[in-house]
Design a protein around this motif. Sequence first.
Motif, PDB file in Angstrom:
ATOM      1  N   THR A 121      -3.329   7.799  -8.582  1.00 36.36           N
ATOM      2  CA  THR A 121      -3.433   6.353  -8.398  1.00 36.36           C
ATOM      3  C   THR A 121      -2.119   5.649  -8.685  1.00 36.36           C
ATOM      4  O   THR A 121      -1.310   6.121  -9.479  1.00 36.36           O
ATOM      5  N   GLU A 122      -1.939   4.521  -8.042  1.00 38.67           N
ATOM      6  CA  GLU A 122      -0.768   3.684  -8.296  1.00 38.67           C
ATOM      7  C   GLU A 122      -1.041   2.686  -9.428  1.00 38.67           C
ATOM      8  O   GLU A 122      -0.143   1.999  -9.878  1.00 38.67           O
ATOM      9  N   PHE A 123      -2.283   2.600  -9.874  1.00 40.22           N
ATOM     10  CA  PHE A 123      -2.682   1.641 -10.906  1.00 40.22           C
ATOM     11  C   PHE A 123      -2.519   2.269 -12.293  1.00 40.22           C
ATOM     12  O   PHE A 123      -3.213   3.226 -12.640  1.00 40.22           O
ATOM     13  N   ARG A 162      -3.293   1.259 -15.324  1.00 45.08           N
ATOM     14  CA  ARG A 162      -4.469   1.230 -16.200  1.00 45.08           C
ATOM     15  C   ARG A 162      -5.466   2.305 -15.786  1.00 45.08           C
ATOM     16  O   ARG A 162      -6.020   3.003 -16.625  1.00 45.08           O
ATOM     17  N   ASP A 163      -5.705   2.452 -14.479  1.00 42.88           N
ATOM     18  CA  ASP A 163      -6.626   3.476 -13.995  1.00 42.88           C
ATOM     19  C   ASP A 163      -6.120   4.876 -14.328  1.00 42.88           C
ATOM     20  O   ASP A 163      -6.895   5.755 -14.694  1.00 42.88           O
ATOM     21  N   HIS A 164      -4.797   5.059 -14.213  1.00 37.34           N
ATOM     22  CA  HIS A 164      -4.220   6.372 -14.529  1.00 37.34           C
ATOM     23  C   HIS A 164      -4.415   6.685 -16.013  1.00 37.34           C
ATOM     24  O   HIS A 164      -4.859   7.785 -16.371  1.00 37.34           O
ATOM     25  N   ALA A 165      -4.106   5.726 -16.861  1.00 40.73           N
ATOM     26  CA  ALA A 165      -4.280   5.932 -18.299  1.00 40.73           C
ATOM     27  C   ALA A 165      -5.749   6.166 -18.637  1.00 40.73           C
ATOM     28  O   ALA A 165      -6.087   7.044 -19.441  1.00 40.73           O
ATOM     29  N   PHE A 166      -6.633   5.390 -18.000  1.00 36.23           N
ATOM     30  CA  PHE A 166      -8.060   5.545 -18.272  1.00 36.23           C
ATOM     31  C   PHE A 166      -8.541   6.933 -17.833  1.00 36.23           C
ATOM     32  O   PHE A 166      -9.335   7.562 -18.527  1.00 36.23           O
ATOM     33  N   THR A 167      -8.072   7.400 -16.690  1.00 35.64           N
ATOM     34  CA  THR A 167      -8.462   8.725 -16.214  1.00 35.64           C
ATOM     35  C   THR A 167      -8.075   9.797 -17.228  1.00 35.64           C
ATOM     36  O   THR A 167      -8.888  10.646 -17.582  1.00 35.64           O
ATOM     37  N   ILE A 174      -2.826  17.592 -16.647  1.00 37.05           N
ATOM     38  CA  ILE A 174      -2.041  17.273 -15.449  1.00 37.05           C
ATOM     39  C   ILE A 174      -1.851  15.764 -15.333  1.00 37.05           C
ATOM     40  O   ILE A 174      -0.750  15.283 -15.049  1.00 37.05           O
ATOM     41  N   SER A 175      -2.908  15.018 -15.576  1.00 33.55           N
ATOM     42  CA  SER A 175      -2.827  13.563 -15.509  1.00 33.55           C
ATOM     43  C   SER A 175      -1.842  13.022 -16.545  1.00 33.55           C
ATOM     44  O   SER A 175      -1.050  12.122 -16.249  1.00 33.55           O
ATOM     45  N   ALA A 176      -1.886  13.574 -17.754  1.00 37.25           N
ATOM     46  CA  ALA A 176      -0.969  13.139 -18.811  1.00 37.25           C
ATOM     47  C   ALA A 176       0.478  13.427 -18.424  1.00 37.25           C
ATOM     48  O   ALA A 176       1.356  12.561 -18.585  1.00 37.25           O
ATOM     49  N   VAL A 177       0.731  14.613 -17.894  1.00 36.63           N
ATOM     50  CA  VAL A 177       2.090  14.966 -17.480  1.00 36.63           C
ATOM     51  C   VAL A 177       2.561  14.034 -16.365  1.00 36.63           C
ATOM     52  O   VAL A 177       3.687  13.523 -16.403  1.00 36.63           O
ATOM     53  N   MET A 178       1.699  13.792 -15.392  1.00 34.92           N
ATOM     54  CA  MET A 178       2.064  12.887 -14.292  1.00 34.92           C
ATOM     55  C   MET A 178       2.321  11.471 -14.808  1.00 34.92           C
ATOM     56  O   MET A 178       3.210  10.778 -14.316  1.00 34.92           O
ATOM     57  N   PHE A 179       1.541  11.047 -15.790  1.00 30.80           N
ATOM     58  CA  PHE A 179       1.753   9.724 -16.387  1.00 30.80           C
ATOM     59  C   PHE A 179       3.135   9.659 -17.033  1.00 30.80           C
ATOM     60  O   PHE A 179       3.874   8.693 -16.839  1.00 30.80           O
ATOM     61  N   PHE A 180       3.474  10.686 -17.819  1.00 34.34           N
ATOM     62  CA  PHE A 180       4.781  10.721 -18.480  1.00 34.34           C
ATOM     63  C   PHE A 180       5.909  10.649 -17.453  1.00 34.34           C
ATOM     64  O   PHE A 180       6.890   9.931 -17.642  1.00 34.34           O
ATOM     65  N   ARG A 186       5.823   9.413 -14.359  1.00 40.28           N
ATOM     66  CA  ARG A 186       5.847   8.126 -13.634  1.00 40.28           C
ATOM     67  C   ARG A 186       6.116   6.925 -14.521  1.00 40.28           C
ATOM     68  O   ARG A 186       6.790   5.980 -14.106  1.00 40.28           O
ATOM     69  N   HIS A 187       5.519   6.914 -15.725  1.00 44.43           N
ATOM     70  CA  HIS A 187       5.519   5.692 -16.526  1.00 44.43           C
ATOM     71  C   HIS A 187       6.137   5.843 -17.915  1.00 44.43           C
ATOM     72  O   HIS A 187       6.234   4.854 -18.641  1.00 44.43           O
ATOM     73  N   GLY A 188       6.482   7.046 -18.308  1.00 42.80           N
ATOM     74  CA  GLY A 188       6.964   7.264 -19.662  1.00 42.80           C
ATOM     75  C   GLY A 188       5.806   7.519 -20.604  1.00 42.80           C
ATOM     76  O   GLY A 188       4.717   7.889 -20.195  1.00 42.80           O
ATOM     77  N   THR A 189       6.036   7.274 -21.870  1.00 40.31           N
ATOM     78  CA  THR A 189       4.994   7.548 -22.867  1.00 40.31           C
ATOM     79  C   THR A 189       3.834   6.563 -22.730  1.00 40.31           C
ATOM     80  O   THR A 189       4.035   5.438 -22.264  1.00 40.31           O
TER      81      THR A 189
END
Length: 181
Positions: free
Chosen positions: A3-5, A7-12, A168-174, A176-179
């Motif tokens: 997702t590009e969102f 909040r949704d990424h963090a929530f996932t 995987i989601s956590a790694v992708m978050f890091f 794309r968005h950092g910590t």
Amino acid sequence: MLTEFIRDHAFTAAWFGLMTGVWLGWAQEDPPQRWRPWLGAGSVIGLAIAGAFGYSVVRNWATASALEGKYQWFGVLVAAEVVAAGIGCLLLARRGQGRWMAWWVAIVVALHFIPLAFMLEDASHAVLGLVQLVLLALIYPRLRRESRTTSAWTGAVMGGALLLFAVISAVMFFVRHGTPW
């Protein structure tokens, strides 16, 4: 995850981490002895991801979500999931087949990821649901041969898949968005 969102990424990531703990916890109902340390470690990792990314959800609450304008349909989906799981478990209990409850709930949960992918505009949820359905189908013959509850195998499959997707989601978050904090 896709997702590009933010909040949704963090929530996932947070939700998958929390549900890892739930499913691996259910697997601890009656697992083989050698599984117990792995189930416990997986639960701890999942809950750590849930904590870190739960904080990120709160921090990013004011940002956009794919669910905007669809919250009522999300509620309908979740309600349908709960009703289907509950009715199935009630029928299994009445038939003296309560050992199948974990497997039934897992099927319902895996299936709900498919429409959820459309609501969240994130195909990775459909991939997760399909992976879980394939794994549940693969363990079905073994579960039929056994007479004990299905919770150990089902919980390990569901929790393991959720943990993999949470990581995987956590790694992708890091990336794309950092910590998350």
